[in-house]
Scaffold this active site. Structure first.
Site, PDB file in Angstrom:
ATOM      1  N   LYS A 157       0.876  -1.178   0.000  1.00  0.00           N
ATOM      2  CA  LYS A 157       0.000   0.000   0.000  1.00  0.00           C
ATOM      3  C   LYS A 157       0.914   1.230   0.000  1.00  0.00           C
ATOM      4  O   LYS A 157       1.150   1.853   1.034  1.00  0.00           O
ATOM      5  CB  LYS A 157      -0.886  -0.056   1.254  1.00  0.00           C
ATOM      6  CG  LYS A 157      -2.321   0.336   0.998  1.00  0.00           C
ATOM      7  CD  LYS A 157      -3.203  -0.006   2.156  1.00  0.00           C
ATOM      8  CE  LYS A 157      -4.341   0.977   2.312  1.00  0.00           C
ATOM      9  NZ  LYS A 157      -5.160   1.225   1.149  1.00  0.00           N
TER      10      LYS A 157
HETATM   11  C1  LIG Z   1      -6.547  -0.888  -4.077  1.00  0.00           C
HETATM   12  C2  LIG Z   1      -7.183  -1.476  -2.876  1.00  0.00           C
HETATM   13  N1  LIG Z   1      -7.677  -2.713  -2.959  1.00  0.00           N
HETATM   14  C3  LIG Z   1      -8.273  -3.289  -1.917  1.00  0.00           C
HETATM   15  C4  LIG Z   1      -8.400  -2.630  -0.703  1.00  0.00           C
HETATM   16  C5  LIG Z   1      -9.063  -3.306   0.459  1.00  0.00           C
HETATM   17  O1  LIG Z   1      -8.114  -3.614   1.446  1.00  0.00           O
HETATM   18  P1  LIG Z   1      -8.518  -3.706   2.972  1.00  0.00           P
HETATM   19  O2  LIG Z   1      -9.663  -4.622   3.055  1.00  0.00           O
HETATM   20  O3  LIG Z   1      -7.303  -4.247   3.623  1.00  0.00           O
HETATM   21  O4  LIG Z   1      -8.856  -2.340   3.427  1.00  0.00           O
HETATM   22  C6  LIG Z   1      -7.893  -1.340  -0.570  1.00  0.00           C
HETATM   23  C7  LIG Z   1      -7.972  -0.612   0.687  1.00  0.00           C
HETATM   24  O5  LIG Z   1      -7.054  -0.633   1.455  1.00  0.00           O
HETATM   25  C8  LIG Z   1      -7.264  -0.749  -1.686  1.00  0.00           C
HETATM   26  O6  LIG Z   1      -6.769   0.477  -1.612  1.00  0.00           O
END
Ligand SMILES: Cc1ncc(COP(=O)(O)O)c(C=O)c1O
Length: 320
Positions: A157
C-alpha cells in the site's frame, strides 16, 4: 478530517501542529506506505479491527519500498494506534498510519533519507454513500488498467500507487457512477480503486487471485466468514462479462466495508438489490466488528485497556 491529536514521530501533537516541510521527499516521489484501519464501537468500548494484520501489512509495504530500518516496531505501532484513538476520544473512527520518506532521498533511492511515521484518526462513515449498504452502488469498468507486478508493487500500500486509483475513481464519478472496477493487464477483473471484488457465479462465491491486487484484510475476513457459513470462496480469474452475468457482485474494503454492486456498465446485476449472500456477509461483518461474533475476540483490539505512550523515535531503530 476533524480530530484533536495526531501522533507524529513518537508523540501526540495538536492537529494544527502536525505539518511537514514542503521539501519532504515522500511528498514529491510518492515514497510513503500507509494503512487504512477501522475502529468500531462495541459494548466494551472502542475496538480496532484486525490491527495487527494491518500493521504487519504496513511493515511489509515498507519492506517492499526497500527501507531497511524503521523507527518503530510492530508492537509500538499497534500501541501508538490505540493511543491516538484513545486521545481523540472517538468511539468509531478511521485510523491512518503513514510511513514517509523524510530528510533526504532526492537521488531516488530508498537508501537515502529516513522513514518517519505519523498516525491520524478521523470519523469517516458511508465511504460509498449513505445508502450504499442498503441499496448497493453503481460501478463502471474503468478505462484505466490496474497496476501490474513489476510496474508497481501491488502487494504494497504505497502512496505512489494511488494516482491509478484516483484517475479511475474520478473518471467514474464524473460519469455518474459510484465506483470503478479495474481490469488487469490481461483484461481480467482485478479490483476496485479502494476495494477488492467478489462475484457470486452460479451460486458460488469467487474472487480474483492475489497476483495483481492488494491482499485486502476485509477480503481475507470475508473469505473466513463465508467459510464459517458453508461457502468456500473460489479464487479464480473473473472476466468482465462474468460480472455482468453474476447473481451478485460485491466489493469490500476497510473504508467501504461490504457493499453490493447493483449495476455495472448500465447492466443490472442479479435482482438489482443487495443479494442474499452479500447481505449475509454484511451481517457477519457487522457482528464481528461489533464484538458479537465468535471471531471477534481474535480480530478486535480494544482501545481503552493498557494504552500507554510509546518511546520516542530516537530510542530505537528497528530492522525490517
Ligand atoms: C486498491 C485497494 N484494494 C483493496 C483494498 C481493500 O483492502 P482492505 O480490506 O485491507 O482495506 C484497498 C484498501 O485498502 C485498496 O486500496
Amino acid at each position: 478530517m476533524q480530530s484533536k491529536y495526531i501522533w507524529l514521530k513518537g508523540r501526540l501533537v495538536n492537529h494544527s501542529e502536525a505539518t511537514l516541510h514542503f521539501l519532504t521527499p515522500g511528498l514529491h516521489y510518492g515514497m510513503a506506505a500507509f494503512e487504512g484501519i477501522r475502529c468500531y464501537q462495541t459494548t466494551r468500548g472502542p475496538a480496532i479491527f484486525r490491527l495487527r494484520e494491518h500493521i504487519e501489512r504496513l511493515l511489509g509495504s515498507c519492506k517492499v519500498i526497500g527501507w531497511k530500518q524503521l523507527p518503530f516496531d510492530a508492537a509500538q505501532l499497534i500501541e501508538a494506534c490505540r493511543l491516538t484513538v484513545q486521545a481523540n476520544g472517538f468511539q468509531e473512527c478511521y485510523v491512518r498510519p503513514l510511513v514517509y520518506q523524510a530528510e533526504g532521498g532526492w537521488n531516488l533511492s530508498s537508501d537515502a533519507g529516513e522513514p518517519h511515521v505519523g498516525i491520524a484518526v478521523w470519523e469517516w462513515n458511508g465511504y460509498l454513500g449513505a445508502e450504499a449498504q442498503e441499496k448497493g452502488v453503481r460501478a463502471n469498468v474503468s478505462s484505466f488498467t490496474r497496476h501490474q507486478p513489476n510496474v508497481m508493487m501491488t502487494k504494497a500500500k504505497i502512496a505512489g500507487n494511488y494516482p491509478n486509483s484516483v484517475l479511475a475513481k474520478t473518471e467514474s464519478m464524473r460519469l455518474g457512477f459510484d465506483e470503478a472496477i479495474m481490469l488487469d493487464g490481461q483484461g481480467m477483473v482485478a479490483e476496485c480503486t479502494g476495494e477488492n471484488i467478489f462475484a457470486v457465479l452460479n451460486g458460488r462465491i469467487s474472487t480474483p487471485p492475489e497476483g495483481n491486487i492488494l491482499a485486502g484484510i476485509t477480503r481475507d475476513s470475508l473469505i473466513h466468514l463465508a467459510a464459517d457459513v458453508g461457502y468456500e470462496v473460489a479464487t479464480q480469474p473473473i472476466s468482465r462479462d462474468q460480472l455482468y452475468l453474476a447473481d451478485e457482485v460485491f466489493v469490500c474494503g476497510t473504508a467501504a466495508e461490504v457493499i453490493g454492486l447493483r449495476e455495472i456498465d448500465f447492466r443490472t446485476i442479479g435482482s438489482g438489490r443487495t443479494g442474499p449472500i452479500t447481505r449475509a456477509l454484511q451481517d457477519a461483518y457487522r457482528a464481528v466488528v461489533s464484538d458479537n461474533h465468535p471471531r471477534s475476540a481474535g480480530w478486535l483490539t480494544r482501545v481503552d485497556t493498557e494504552a500507554r505512550p510509546t518511546r520516542s523515535q530516537d530510542d530505537l531503530r528497528v530492522a525490517i
